[in-house]
Write a protein that holds these residues in place. Structure first.
Motif, PDB file in Angstrom:
ATOM      1  N   THR A 152      43.655  45.071  42.221  1.00  0.00           N
ATOM      2  CA  THR A 152      42.712  45.299  41.126  1.00  0.00           C
ATOM      3  C   THR A 152      42.403  43.979  40.424  1.00  0.00           C
ATOM      4  OG1 THR A 152      44.610  46.066  39.814  1.00  0.00           O
ATOM      5  CG2 THR A 152      43.107  47.730  40.641  1.00  0.00           C
ATOM      6  N   ILE A 166      44.994  50.902  37.184  1.00  0.00           N
ATOM      7  CA  ILE A 166      45.497  49.629  37.731  1.00  0.00           C
ATOM      8  C   ILE A 166      46.997  49.666  38.000  1.00  0.00           C
ATOM      9  CG2 ILE A 166      43.620  48.367  36.613  1.00  0.00           C
ATOM     10  CD1 ILE A 166      45.750  47.195  34.695  1.00  0.00           C
ATOM     11  N   ARG A 172      47.791  43.138  40.700  1.00  0.00           N
ATOM     12  CA  ARG A 172      46.840  43.085  39.599  1.00  0.00           C
ATOM     13  C   ARG A 172      46.559  41.633  39.215  1.00  0.00           C
ATOM     14  NH1 ARG A 172      50.048  47.152  39.517  1.00  0.00           N
ATOM     15  NH2 ARG A 172      51.761  45.781  38.871  1.00  0.00           N
TER      16      ARG A 172
END
Length: 313
Positions: A152, A166, A172
């Motif tokens: 993400t 997320i 991330r």
């Protein structure tokens, strides 16, 4: 490793190379109407900018990518489609417009309230709510259940349901101006689609996770990075996407069997003891170590040869 074993590996690695070279070419035509192509999605934009890499973009920019019922359903449909798409080995999830997402679409919440008002029976109200919550839970969990790694890429605001989304991903990244909020307490509810379960594991601190969930306070990119919420910061959205896609390209160049198995075992191990995790990977690898991916990769490492070409799954 014995010489005979190496010779066997080399033979296995080189035998079907020509066939694999033909098979590995990704299908870049996304015009076909199918879940993975994105041709019929209204709230998502789908593309394949690099070989075996798919880019999924939340695409309600005029609504700050607020997640409405259609987007909940399309996220699940998209991830389930990419899960079985042989041309997909890694996924980047980002968002169009000014913010990553403003969270759940409150207009949808109002519509839900109207549906509940149509009956006075508490049992029937409960069934309506349960079905809705389950739909949203399954949508978020589709990122975790997808066997392909999901990266993400967050810019600016990531609020409420965005945090649910997320934290179900594998990796991330965010921009330096990103911020996050577990906003549900501010609209009089407890987060119910994944944050309470996943955020403490993501940040590795029950204290911090509970503070964020109890207060709904905003936490900035620097704090998200220092806590482990995100693993890299970028100065702007352009460099963020470039970094996320580059990472996805590296992952997509690896054995799809190895990456798939790695994700499966890491998720399994989150909820099981170390020994259970070891037992799980042993059961998987007693089959996977017989794969031509393993033979190819080992032979390439030992001979310092070109990068191996892996067949599609």
């Amino acid at each position: 490793m014995s010489l005979s074993r190496l010779n066997t590996l080399m033979k296995l690695a080189t035998q079907p190379t020509a066939i694999r070279a033909i098979q590995m070419q990704p299908q870049r035509n996304l015009s076909a109407l199918s879940p993975e192509s994105g041709g019929h999605f209204k709230t998502l934009a789908i593309s394949s900018p690099k070989p075996f890499v798919y880019h999924v973009e939340l695409h309600r920019p005029s609504k700050l990518n607020a997640i409405n019922k259609q987007m909940w359903m399309e996220i699940k449909e998209c991830m389930e489609g990419l899960a079985i798409n042989p041309d997909c080995r890694a996924i980047v999830l980002s968002a169009a417009g000014k913010h990553f997402t403003a969270g759940i679409d409150l207009n949808d919440m109002m519509n839900l309230g109207q549906a509940l008002a149509e009956t006075d029976d508490y049992a029937r109200k409960g069934i309506i709510l349960e079905r809705t919550i389950k739909l949203y839970q399954d949508s978020i969990s589709s990122l975790e259940q997808c066997p392909k790694p999901v990266i993400t890429a967050v810019h600016r605001a990531c609020i409420g349901a965005g945090v649910d989304l997320i934290t179900a991903s594998d990796i991330r990244y965010c921009t330096e101006d990103a911020f996050f909020q577990v906003k549900e307490v501010d609209i009089g509810m407890a987060a119910d689609v994944g944050t309470l379960q996943r955020l403490p594991k993501v940040v590795g601190s029950q204290s911090l996770a509970r503070e964020l969930c109890y207060t709904g306070r905003r936490f900035e990119a620097a704090e998200a990075h220092s806590s482990g919420m995100v693993s890299r910061l970028f100065p702007d959205k352009e460099s963020l996407l470039s970094g996320a896609l580059s990472l996805a390209e590296i992952i997509a160049s690896k054995s799809p069997i190895a990456v798939r198995t790695t994700k499966e075992n890491m998720i399994y191990s989150l909820e099981h003891t170390n020994q259970q995790g070891l037992d799980h990977i042993r059961l998987l690898n007693k089959l996977n170590l017989q794969s031509e991916d393993f033979a190819q990769a080992v032979a390439a490492q030992l001979t310092k040869d070109e990068k191996p070409v892996f067949a599609k799954l």
